[in-house]
Design a protein around this motif. Structure first.
Motif, PDB file in Angstrom:
ATOM      1  N   ARG A  38      39.716 -15.998 -30.932  1.00  0.00           N
ATOM      2  CA  ARG A  38      41.165 -16.070 -31.601  1.00  0.00           C
ATOM      3  C   ARG A  38      41.308 -14.939 -32.640  1.00  0.00           C
ATOM      4  N   ILE A  39      39.761 -14.679 -33.909  1.00  0.00           N
ATOM      5  CA  ILE A  39      40.216 -13.065 -34.522  1.00  0.00           C
ATOM      6  C   ILE A  39      40.495 -12.370 -33.742  1.00  0.00           C
ATOM      7  N   HIS A  40      39.431 -12.453 -32.817  1.00  0.00           N
ATOM      8  CA  HIS A  40      39.417 -10.312 -31.636  1.00  0.00           C
ATOM      9  C   HIS A  40      41.337 -11.104 -30.976  1.00  0.00           C
ATOM     10  N   LYS A  41      41.727 -11.161 -30.274  1.00  0.00           N
ATOM     11  CA  LYS A  41      43.089 -11.481 -29.982  1.00  0.00           C
ATOM     12  C   LYS A  41      43.654 -10.598 -31.259  1.00  0.00           C
ATOM     13  N   ALA A  42      43.812 -11.160 -32.322  1.00  0.00           N
ATOM     14  CA  ALA A  42      44.599 -10.685 -33.450  1.00  0.00           C
ATOM     15  C   ALA A  42      44.250  -9.502 -33.433  1.00  0.00           C
ATOM     16  N   ARG A  43      42.866  -9.179 -33.474  1.00  0.00           N
ATOM     17  CA  ARG A  43      42.664  -7.404 -33.618  1.00  0.00           C
ATOM     18  C   ARG A  43      43.661  -6.891 -32.541  1.00  0.00           C
ATOM     19  N   LEU A  44      43.144  -7.471 -31.462  1.00  0.00           N
ATOM     20  CA  LEU A  44      43.947  -6.736 -30.017  1.00  0.00           C
ATOM     21  C   LEU A  44      45.365  -6.409 -30.266  1.00  0.00           C
ATOM     22  N   MET A  45      45.660  -7.100 -31.148  1.00  0.00           N
ATOM     23  CA  MET A  45      47.257  -7.460 -31.938  1.00  0.00           C
ATOM     24  C   MET A  45      47.913  -6.251 -32.197  1.00  0.00           C
ATOM     25  N   GLY A  46      46.678  -5.659 -32.797  1.00  0.00           N
ATOM     26  CA  GLY A  46      46.876  -4.718 -34.024  1.00  0.00           C
ATOM     27  C   GLY A  46      46.600  -5.128 -35.045  1.00  0.00           C
ATOM     28  N   LEU A  47      46.608  -6.173 -35.153  1.00  0.00           N
ATOM     29  CA  LEU A  47      46.142  -6.388 -37.091  1.00  0.00           C
ATOM     30  C   LEU A  47      44.817  -6.061 -37.742  1.00  0.00           C
ATOM     31  N   ASN A  48      45.202  -6.575 -38.868  1.00  0.00           N
ATOM     32  CA  ASN A  48      43.252  -5.865 -39.675  1.00  0.00           C
ATOM     33  C   ASN A  48      43.227  -7.048 -40.133  1.00  0.00           C
ATOM     34  N   THR A  49      43.458  -8.396 -40.836  1.00  0.00           N
ATOM     35  CA  THR A  49      43.666  -8.811 -41.521  1.00  0.00           C
ATOM     36  C   THR A  49      43.946 -10.142 -40.952  1.00  0.00           C
ATOM     37  N   ILE A  50      43.954 -11.228 -41.820  1.00  0.00           N
ATOM     38  CA  ILE A  50      43.348 -12.662 -41.410  1.00  0.00           C
ATOM     39  C   ILE A  50      44.251 -13.403 -42.431  1.00  0.00           C
ATOM     40  N   GLU A  51      44.369 -14.315 -42.486  1.00  0.00           N
ATOM     41  CA  GLU A  51      45.083 -14.908 -44.015  1.00  0.00           C
ATOM     42  C   GLU A  51      44.432 -16.288 -43.682  1.00  0.00           C
ATOM     43  N   THR A  52      43.746 -16.940 -44.060  1.00  0.00           N
ATOM     44  CA  THR A  52      44.038 -18.080 -44.470  1.00  0.00           C
ATOM     45  C   THR A  52      44.147 -19.193 -45.332  1.00  0.00           C
ATOM     46  N   TYR A  53      44.224 -20.619 -45.790  1.00  0.00           N
ATOM     47  CA  TYR A  53      44.641 -21.579 -46.395  1.00  0.00           C
ATOM     48  C   TYR A  53      43.046 -21.761 -46.276  1.00  0.00           C
ATOM     49  N   VAL A  54      42.961 -22.863 -48.023  1.00  0.00           N
ATOM     50  CA  VAL A  54      41.625 -23.860 -47.781  1.00  0.00           C
ATOM     51  C   VAL A  54      42.114 -24.900 -48.091  1.00  0.00           C
TER      52      VAL A  54
END
Length: 126
Positions: A38-54
């Protein structure tokens, strides 16, 4: 360690202009074996950052009993983001969102007294 600052009306990462292109992945909702994909696919979509709640309620279901294994291994999730060459925005709360019971606050927090809503929308134990 990288430096992140506001310069004029833009962000700067290590002194260079930086535009945050972020998407959300809630690690606790995604089976751990799918994180890297999922992280890899996010980067392939052009994202450079992942946001998440804790989610405090999932990490500490009982007072003092912190859980950080399996799908709750935040350190491993953040490492997977870094391994993909991406950045992270971590949102620990304490109140994180309306779709989790108690907004992500653990039920034991209000065991002895009910929550009280304040005029400024804070919620605290009574």
């Amino acid at each position: 360690m990288a430096s992140f600052e506001i310069t004029g009306d833009t962000f700067a990462l290590d002194g260079q202009p930086f535009r945050v292109l972020s998407g959300t992945i809630h690690y606790f909702r995604v089976p751990r074996e799918y994180w890297v994909d999922r992280i890899h696919k996010a980067r392939l979509m052009g994202l450079n950052t992942i946001e998440t709640y804790v989610p405090w309620n999932l990490h500490e279901p009982d007072p003092g009993a912190w859980e950080a294994t399996g799908r709750l291994d935040l350190a491993a999730f953040l490492q997977a983001i870094a391994d993909e060459g991406m950045h992270a925005i971590v949102r620990p709360g304490p109140y994180i969102c309306a779709e989790l019971d108690g907004g992500g606050l653990p039920g034991w927090l209000f065991k002895d007294s009910p929550p009280v809503a304040h005029e400024d929308n804070r919620v605290a134990a009574g």
